[in-house]
Each structure stands twice: as C-alpha cells, then as structure tokens.
Write an enzyme that holds these catalytic residues in place. Structure first.
Site, short mmCIF file in Angstrom:
data_model
loop_
_atom_site.label_atom_id
_atom_site.label_comp_id
_atom_site.label_asym_id
_atom_site.label_seq_id
_atom_site.Cartn_x
_atom_site.Cartn_y
_atom_site.Cartn_z
N ASP A 187 107.50 -54.68 6.84
CA ASP A 187 107.01 -55.90 7.09
C ASP A 187 105.63 -56.20 6.11
O ASP A 187 105.12 -55.39 5.47
CB ASP A 187 106.47 -55.92 8.39
CG ASP A 187 105.52 -57.08 9.01
OD1 ASP A 187 105.59 -58.42 8.49
OD2 ASP A 187 104.43 -56.89 9.61
N ASP B 213 102.69 -58.90 6.59
CA ASP B 213 101.28 -59.08 7.10
C ASP B 213 100.86 -58.14 8.22
O ASP B 213 101.66 -57.76 9.09
CB ASP B 213 101.15 -60.60 8.03
CG ASP B 213 101.48 -61.71 7.01
OD1 ASP B 213 100.80 -61.56 6.10
OD2 ASP B 213 101.97 -62.65 7.32
N ASP C 108 103.97 -54.14 12.39
CA ASP C 108 102.87 -54.36 13.46
C ASP C 108 103.29 -54.89 14.70
O ASP C 108 102.42 -54.59 15.62
CB ASP C 108 101.66 -54.53 12.67
CG ASP C 108 101.61 -55.98 12.60
OD1 ASP C 108 102.56 -56.44 11.56
OD2 ASP C 108 100.86 -57.06 13.07
C1 LIG Z 1 99.45 -66.70 13.61
C2 LIG Z 1 99.65 -65.10 13.13
C3 LIG Z 1 100.40 -64.93 12.30
N1 LIG Z 1 100.58 -63.52 11.74
C4 LIG Z 1 101.60 -63.12 10.72
C5 LIG Z 1 102.96 -62.52 11.33
C6 LIG Z 1 103.99 -63.21 10.28
O1 LIG Z 1 104.10 -62.33 9.36
P1 LIG Z 1 104.66 -60.88 9.05
O2 LIG Z 1 106.24 -61.08 9.55
O3 LIG Z 1 104.66 -60.75 7.41
O4 LIG Z 1 103.89 -59.99 9.86
C7 LIG Z 1 103.38 -64.54 9.99
C8 LIG Z 1 104.06 -65.43 10.74
O5 LIG Z 1 103.98 -65.53 12.07
O6 LIG Z 1 101.98 -64.54 10.31
C9 LIG Z 1 99.77 -62.74 12.53
O7 LIG Z 1 99.81 -61.76 11.92
N2 LIG Z 1 99.11 -62.80 13.24
C10 LIG Z 1 98.89 -63.99 13.57
O8 LIG Z 1 97.87 -64.32 14.68
MG LIG Z 2 103.34 -58.17 10.71
#
Ligand SMILES: Cc1cn([C@H]2C[C@H](OP(=O)(O)O)[C@@H](CO)O2)c(=O)[nH]c1=O
Ligand SMILES: [Mg+2]
Length: 202
Positions: A14, A16, A149
């Site tokens: 992943d 974020d 996460d």
């Molecule tokens: C709105 C929000 C999004 N995100 C991240 C998760 C997703 O990315 P990823 O899949 O890379 O973790 C992306 C869209 O929801 O933003 C958070 O981590 N916390 C939040 O509060």
């Molecule tokens: Mg994430």
C-alpha cells in the site's frame, strides 16, 4: 506467478501510511491552515479516516479536514516513512519476489491519482510506474500478500487472493488483531523475515 515452473511471491504494498506519511503530513498542513481549530495528536488518533475522529470531536470539522487532503499537491508532497523506499527497493531485488504498489485514489480523484504516479516515480524511480496499481477495490487484485495500514480491506472478492499484513500506524496501533500479522516498521529488518517466511509457503 509461475515462470518456467518457478513460483514468485507477489507482494502488494500500500502507499498512504504504509510507504508515505499521510497522517504526519495531514497534521502539519491542517495546523498551518486552521491554527485556531482543535486538532488530534498522532498518538491519540483512533479511526482509519481522519475526518471521522475530527467530526466526533467537533461537528463540521471533517469538512475542514477534507480541504487539506483534496488540495493540489497534498499527495505529491507526502514524505516517505522512514526506511520505506529502501525496503521496497530491496524487497524487489530478493530472489523469487515481485513487488507492486497497490493504492486507492480518493473518490475525489482529481489530484490524488496523478500525484500517486508522481510520488512513485520520484521516490522509487521511473520503472515503478509499471508497478503502480490504482484501484478503489484491492480485493480485485491478485497477489500473495498485501501490506496495508487499513485493518479492514474489503470489496467484491472474499476471501481475496492475498494474505493481509497490517502495517502499524497511529490509527490502528490500539486494535487487537486476532487473525492478522503486523509489520511495525521498515527499519528493524523484520520485513525481510516476514517475506522469507511467506516465500517458503508458496
Ligand atoms: C480520507 C483518507 C484517505 N486515506 C488514504 C487511504 C487511501 O490510500 P492508500 O490505499 O494508498 O492507503 C487513499 C484514498 O482513500 O487515501 C487515509 O489514509 N486516511 C484518510 O483519512
Ligand atoms: Mg494506506
């Protein structure tokens, strides 16, 4: 995946809050933009979506929270988590392992989709553009492991092909996981043992 009979461990990582510091960057930008508003220290974060906990604290705050992560440049400028890029590059070099980045764009995809490509190109290199999978449903993606996460990764396919390893983050540290392993960081080398262990199982 088999290639001339040799199995590769397919690892989905992943972006974020697994590779990039979404929470830390959010808090910095939020405090800058709304210096008079209450905020939540990272040690006190509890919900996956930041907006949910801010809304619980004060009605209307989730709207302000949203203005931060939907701003142009937010996703592009996320700092990498300590050791994350080095670990992913080393993982890709391991025998019998192939890594993909698997990330969800925001529903408000305008900036986040493009900026996730920019982040990956900048921090991992141009070749990694081939290795970025953007989807709002990670259960539709095949692989052996997903390191993510978010504690509940759900979608159209259940069970998904991959085993979910929960990457420890401020918002999930307090959750007792019954049936999932954790990876706590990219710095103590434990990721390598985890990957070696899964390699034996495929
Ligand atoms: C709105 C929000 C999004 N995100 C991240 C998760 C997703 O990315 P990823 O899949 O890379 O973790 C992306 C869209 O929801 O933003 C958070 O981590 N916390 C939040 O509060
Ligand atoms: Mg994430």
């Amino acid at each position: 995946m088999t290639h001339f009979g040799i199995k590769k461990l397919l690892v989905l990582v992943d972006l974020d809050q697994t590779l990039a510091d979404f929470e830390g960057h959010f808090l910095e930008k939020y405090k800058e933009k709304y210096p008079g508003e209450p905020y939540i220290e990272l040690k006190d974060r509890e919900t996956f979506y930041i907006g949910d906990q801010y809304e619980q604290m004060e009605e209307g705050l989730s709207k302000k929270v949203k203005t931060i992560y939907t701003t142009e440049g937010f996703f592009r400028d996320l700092p990498p988590l300590e050791g994350a890029c080095k670990a992913v590059l080393e993982m890709e070099e391991m025998d019998g392992v192939e890594v993909f980045i698997c990330s969800s764009p925001l529903f408000q995809y305008k900036y986040s989709s493009k900026e996730k490509y920019e982040w990956v190109e900048h921090h991992l290199g141009k070749n990694w553009i081939n290795k970025l999978i953007l989807t709002r449903d990670k259960t539709m993606v095949t692989g052996n492991i997903l390191i993510d996460d978010k504690v509940k990764v759900t979608g159209a396919v259940h069970p998904p092909a991959w085993t979910h390893i929960v990457f420890t983050a401020c918002h999930n540290k307090h959750i007792r996981l019954r049936d999932k392993k954790r990876l706590d960081n990219w710095t103590d080398g434990s990721w390598r043992a985890l990957i070696e262990d899964f390699k034996k199982r495929i």
